[in-house]
Design an enzyme around this catalytic site. Structure first.
Site, PDB file in Angstrom:
ATOM      1  N   GLU A 118       0.842  -1.205   0.000  1.00 22.48           N
ATOM      2  CA  GLU A 118       0.000   0.000   0.000  1.00 22.48           C
ATOM      3  C   GLU A 118       0.874   1.250   0.000  1.00 22.48           C
ATOM      4  O   GLU A 118       1.964   1.219   0.548  1.00 22.48           O
ATOM      5  CB  GLU A 118      -0.872   0.031   1.276  1.00 22.48           C
ATOM      6  N   LYS A 120       2.194   4.625   1.511  1.00 24.90           N
ATOM      7  CA  LYS A 120       2.202   5.150   2.883  1.00 24.90           C
ATOM      8  C   LYS A 120       1.790   6.615   2.806  1.00 24.90           C
ATOM      9  O   LYS A 120       2.557   7.474   2.375  1.00 24.90           O
ATOM     10  CB  LYS A 120       3.593   5.013   3.507  1.00 24.90           C
ATOM     11  N   ASP A 122       0.915  10.347   3.725  1.00 24.21           N
ATOM     12  CA  ASP A 122       1.574  11.283   4.625  1.00 24.21           C
ATOM     13  C   ASP A 122       0.527  12.223   5.221  1.00 24.21           C
ATOM     14  O   ASP A 122       0.381  13.355   4.802  1.00 24.21           O
ATOM     15  CB  ASP A 122       2.630  12.065   3.844  1.00 24.21           C
ATOM     16  N   TYR A 230      -6.941   1.864   6.228  1.00 23.52           N
ATOM     17  CA  TYR A 230      -5.858   0.916   5.954  1.00 23.52           C
ATOM     18  C   TYR A 230      -5.756  -0.233   6.950  1.00 23.52           C
ATOM     19  O   TYR A 230      -4.925  -1.104   6.790  1.00 23.52           O
ATOM     20  CB  TYR A 230      -4.519   1.614   5.771  1.00 23.52           C
ATOM     21  N   LYS A 319      10.607   3.587   2.845  1.00 27.27           N
ATOM     22  CA  LYS A 319      10.512   5.039   2.670  1.00 27.27           C
ATOM     23  C   LYS A 319      11.079   5.494   1.331  1.00 27.27           C
ATOM     24  O   LYS A 319      12.050   4.932   0.824  1.00 27.27           O
ATOM     25  CB  LYS A 319      11.282   5.734   3.803  1.00 27.27           C
ATOM     26  N   CYS A 413      15.779  45.986 -14.778  1.00 23.48           N
ATOM     27  CA  CYS A 413      16.035  44.643 -15.307  1.00 23.48           C
ATOM     28  C   CYS A 413      17.515  44.295 -15.145  1.00 23.48           C
ATOM     29  O   CYS A 413      18.376  45.076 -15.563  1.00 23.48           O
ATOM     30  CB  CYS A 413      15.639  44.577 -16.782  1.00 23.48           C
ATOM     31  N   CYS A 416      18.840  44.030 -19.106  1.00 21.28           N
ATOM     32  CA  CYS A 416      18.889  45.165 -20.042  1.00 21.28           C
ATOM     33  C   CYS A 416      18.799  46.511 -19.321  1.00 21.28           C
ATOM     34  O   CYS A 416      18.847  47.558 -19.954  1.00 21.28           O
ATOM     35  CB  CYS A 416      17.787  45.049 -21.088  1.00 21.28           C
ATOM     36  N   CYS A 431       9.861  43.168 -17.011  1.00 24.60           N
ATOM     37  CA  CYS A 431      10.666  44.018 -17.871  1.00 24.60           C
ATOM     38  C   CYS A 431       9.860  44.167 -19.154  1.00 24.60           C
ATOM     39  O   CYS A 431       9.483  43.176 -19.775  1.00 24.60           O
ATOM     40  CB  CYS A 431      12.010  43.345 -18.146  1.00 24.60           C
ATOM     41  N   CYS A 437      15.349  43.161 -24.907  1.00 26.18           N
ATOM     42  CA  CYS A 437      16.047  42.653 -23.725  1.00 26.18           C
ATOM     43  C   CYS A 437      16.630  41.292 -24.092  1.00 26.18           C
ATOM     44  O   CYS A 437      15.902  40.393 -24.519  1.00 26.18           O
ATOM     45  CB  CYS A 437      15.059  42.521 -22.559  1.00 26.18           C
TER      46      CYS A 437
HETATM   47  S1  IVH Z   1      -0.489   0.438   8.916  1.00 27.83           S
HETATM   48  C1  IVH Z   1       0.281  -1.739  12.633  1.00 27.83           C
HETATM   49  N1  IVH Z   1      -0.776   1.415   6.484  1.00 27.83           N
HETATM   50  O1  IVH Z   1       2.246   5.329   9.039  1.00 27.83           O
HETATM   51  C2  IVH Z   1       0.151  -1.028  11.364  1.00 27.83           C
HETATM   52  N2  IVH Z   1       0.042   2.849   8.210  1.00 27.83           N
HETATM   53  O2  IVH Z   1       4.598   4.679  10.760  1.00 27.83           O
HETATM   54  C3  IVH Z   1       0.007   0.412  11.574  1.00 27.83           C
HETATM   55  N3  IVH Z   1       0.476   5.151   7.463  1.00 27.83           N
HETATM   56  O3  IVH Z   1       0.810   5.807  12.180  1.00 27.83           O
HETATM   57  C4  IVH Z   1      -0.131   1.253  10.412  1.00 27.83           C
HETATM   58  N4  IVH Z   1      -0.166   4.864   5.373  1.00 27.83           N
HETATM   59  O4  IVH Z   1      -0.272   6.995  10.213  1.00 27.83           O
HETATM   60  C5  IVH Z   1      -0.394   1.665   7.762  1.00 27.83           C
HETATM   61  N5  IVH Z   1      -1.106   2.156   4.299  1.00 27.83           N
HETATM   62  C6  IVH Z   1      -0.742   2.403   5.582  1.00 27.83           C
HETATM   63  C7  IVH Z   1      -0.290   3.670   6.012  1.00 27.83           C
HETATM   64  C8  IVH Z   1       0.099   3.860   7.335  1.00 27.83           C
HETATM   65  C9  IVH Z   1       0.302   5.724   6.280  1.00 27.83           C
HETATM   66  C10 IVH Z   1       0.999   5.839   8.662  1.00 27.83           C
HETATM   67  C11 IVH Z   1       0.129   5.697   9.882  1.00 27.83           C
HETATM   68  C12 IVH Z   1       1.009   5.153  10.973  1.00 27.83           C
HETATM   69  C13 IVH Z   1       2.373   5.394  10.437  1.00 27.83           C
HETATM   70  C14 IVH Z   1       3.297   4.323  10.939  1.00 27.83           C
END
Ligand code: IVH
Length: 673
Positions: A118, A120, A122, A230, A319, A413, A416, A431, A437
């Site tokens: 999945e 992650k 933010d 999630y 990451k 400018c 020029c 300008c 120019c």
């Molecule tokens: S699973 C035990 N799935 O990442 C599993 N977390 O570093 C717990 N996060 O606090 C989280 N996308 O806020 C999971 N697809 C995803 C996620 C996700 C973002 C964040 C979440 C969590 C942090 C963990």
């Protein structure tokens, strides 16, 4: 419409919830906003006449009208954990090996692990509790054990169901997921905030966090927040599954938004392919992500693997390189663009952002510099999302040197030396010296020769600068007068490359009218407008003679664009350059009115995605338009056709989801022949 009785009212609540879900979760509206509003008002009307009958899942119940004085603390029924990290394939291998080892020792299982992969997101982790199908509580993650009660705020989010979509809800279901502010919502919100003297946020994550921590839910309701589920937390025995991916599918049917990129993959190779794919899509997504997450999909395997202190052993985050970093501004320069716009640029101490070293970041314009109070010597946050130009987001004021002074924009400018002006209502200094120019001269010629313009092979930015500096060219038309001896006399120019350049210039003479119009660099006239103009006027003489009324009658041409076009063709110098270009032999095939039989995509909305191998992207787009299609950027229920090249990603997945017809590049090429 007036609701007559309770049955009609309840049916209306259900219908509106259905339409909200179509709109906010599935991105697939079935009614217009106006129809929705009318139906919503009918609920308000019934509820004011029968206050005792108000349904708890009525969409009118999303926004409480009293601000809170504080947030209560809530103990999580099950702790909200965090995730371990891997930063490389090597570390991912170690993670996978450890899992394999434990599983084979404990259960004798062996073979590739299936991972639910999945993005992650933010944003902020949130837990939402449903009892007998109704939303009863929502909390922030807090320290993982205890969070804050943000029920009133979470209820305002249209992507969160107030009631689960099922006849047989589980007794208890705690749904966990991430709250994000979608990028387009973020930009729109910040623009609004700036106008209304409200807090402007540095990034969508901060904006989401700030919005969830609003004590007044009416304010939260105005922020474009979105919830992606999630995982689950506390849950009764009547909600039982064997796989994480099955839980996600179940949550989807219950009305939650599940990320469309989620996918079950096999082993480290599958994880790495997912990581690469999502990494490539990162900059084009609607939401910020900082990596991907891999979770062992089989729940009995998850049980065996268990937890280490604060994180599961069965999952990890992989990451991406950070898109944000801090560095120091060594200097602030200003650049002159093609249309004379003056852009301040920060020269930075080199820093790695998003995996590449950057030394420049845009400061946009004077207002931005004032608003952020950016000064030479400041330590700043810089951000580079995908392929976009790095920008300075924020100054770390605590690290400002004592002797720093505010930055003043130049009055003249830098190239020029003519005086700079700012038009009423514009943030940009300009300008106005036009092609007198040198900076604007160079940028106009680069634009003329660019890939979307006359596409002159062998004429890069550096070479344009050399040619202008050497006094060999002053306008695009001068390119067609260049002699080999002149070019090969330039520094670092061998005879062969001089000949290549001249060949490229010669070849560009056979061109198309839309490209020619685009290459002139008329303000506000991009590819699409150039195409519109070419199709409408068929030749330059007619375009030059066009009046305001005819121009604004064209699709996509408003009063501003029309004014720019009229202004451009009023300048004698521009007409002279066009004249010279045409007499140098620049030409194009006459544009025939397409016969209606050829317009096989007439009225259809088409999206292009993936890597094309036979056509450039802009040619493909033009080709589709020439077949009558309207080409748009994202797939929705309104899309009629997706043309998918290689490695097509989320758009393809979404089109397949929605049952949109998909064809490949060859199909398009065949239609053109
Ligand atoms: S699973 C035990 N799935 O990442 C599993 N977390 O570093 C717990 N996060 O606090 C989280 N996308 O806020 C999971 N697809 C995803 C996620 C996700 C973002 C964040 C979440 C969590 C942090 C963990």
């Amino acid at each position: 419409m007036k609701l007559k009785n309770l049955a009609e009212y309840l049916a209306q609540v259900e219908l509106l919830n259905h339409h909200a879900q179509q709109y906010y979760v599935l991105d697939d509206p079935e009614i217009s906003d106006a129809e929705y509003d009318a139906a919503y008002r009918s609920l308000l009307d019934f509820e004011s006449r029968h206050p005792d009958a108000v349904a708890s899942d009525s969409p009118t119940q999303r926004v409480a009208d009293q601000p809170l004085s504080h947030f209560d603390s809530i103990q999580h029924a099950k702790p909200m954990l965090s995730l371990g990290n891997v930063f490389s394939e090597e570390e991912l291998n170690a993670f996978d090996e450890r899992i394999n080892k434990i599983l084979s020792e404990e259960s004798g299982d062996s073979g590739e692990i299936h991972y639910a992969a999945e993005p992650k997101l933010d944003g902020l982790a949130v837990s939402i509790r449903y009892e007998n199908g109704l939303l009863v509580q929502a909390a922030t993650r807090g320290d993982g054990q205890k969070g804050e009660n943000i029920t009133a705020n979470v209820k305002t989010m249209p992507s969160v169901p107030l009631k689960l979509k099922t006849e047989t809800p589980p007794e208890v279901l705690e749904v966990r997921g991430e709250v994000v502010m979608l990028r387009k919502g973020f930009d729109a919100y910040n623009a609004w905030a700036e106008k209304n003297d409200e807090k402007v946020f540095a990034n969508p994550r901060n904006a989401a966090a700030g919005s969830l921590r609003q004590l007044d839910p009416r304010k939260t309701a105005q922020r474009p927040l979105s919830f992606f589920a999630y995982s689950i937390g506390d849950v009764s025995a009547d909600f039982e599954f064997n796989k994480h991916s099955d839980i996600m599918a179940a949550l989807k049917t219950l009305g939650f938004q599940i990320n469309h990129l989620n996918q079950v993959v096999s082993g480290v190779a599958g994880c790495m392919a997912f990581y690469q794919k999502v990494g490539q899509l990162r900059s084009s997504l609607d939401f910020d992500i900082d990596g991907v997450v891999y979770k062992v999909d089989d729940l009995s395997q998850q049980d065996i693997l268990g937890f280490v202190t604060k994180a599961p052993r069965w999952a990890t985050a992989h990451k991406f390189p950070a898109e944000e970093a801090t560095t120091v501004i060594e200097n602030i320069d200003v650049q002159v663009g093609r249309t004379g716009s003056i852009t301040p640029v920060a020269r930075l101490e080199a820093v790695t952002v998003g995996g590449v070293s950057i030394t420049n970041a845009t400061l946009h314009n004077e207002d931005e510099i004032r608003r952020k109070d950016v000064r030479v010597g400041d330590t700043v946050f810089v951000r580079r999302a995908g392929d976009v130009i790095p920008e300075v987001v924020k100054v770390v004021k605590s690290k400002r040197p004592n002797d720093s002074v505010p930055f003043d924009m130049p009055t003249h400018c830098p190239v020029c030396d003519s005086q700079l002006f700012k038009a009423d209502g514009e943030a940009v200094l300009r300008c106005l010296n036009g092609l007198n120019c040198d900076a604007q001269r160079k940028e106009s010629i680069k634009h003329f020769a660019s890939r979307k313009g006359m596409d002159i092979d062998g004429l890069g930015d550096k070479l344009v600068e050399q040619l202008v500096d050497a006094g060999l060219i002053k306008t695009p038309a001068d390119l067609y007068k260049l002699k080999e001896a002149q070019v090969s006399g330039l520094e670092r120019m061998a005879q062969k490359s001089a000949q290549n350049l001249l060949n490229g210039i010669e070849k560009s003479k056979q061109n198309t009218l839309p490209r020619f119009i685009y290459s002139l660099g008329i303000r506000e006239v991009g590819e699409a407008t150039a195409l519109t103009l070419a199709n409408a006027f068929k030749n330059m003489a007619a375009l030059i003679a066009a009046d305001q009324e005819t121009l604004v009658s064209l699709p996509d041409v408003g009063e501003i664009v029309a004014a720019r076009i009229l202004h451009y063709f009023k300048q004698e110098s521009n007409l002279a350059v066009i004249e010279q270009l045409l007499s140098a032999g620049v030409t194009w095939q006459e544009i025939k009115a397409p016969e209606s039989a050829e317009l096989i995509l007439e009225g259809q909305t088409v999206v292009l995605t993936g890597k094309l191998s036979q056509l450039t992207r802009s040619d493909a787009k033009q080709a589709l338009q020439s077949l009558g299609a309207k080409v748009t950027g994202s797939v929705s229920a309104k899309t009629d056709l997706l043309v998918a090249g290689e490695n097509a990603g989320s758009k393809l997945a979404k089109a397949q989801d929605l049952g949109v017809k998909v064809v490949d590049e060859q199909w398009l090429v065949n239609q053109l022949n």
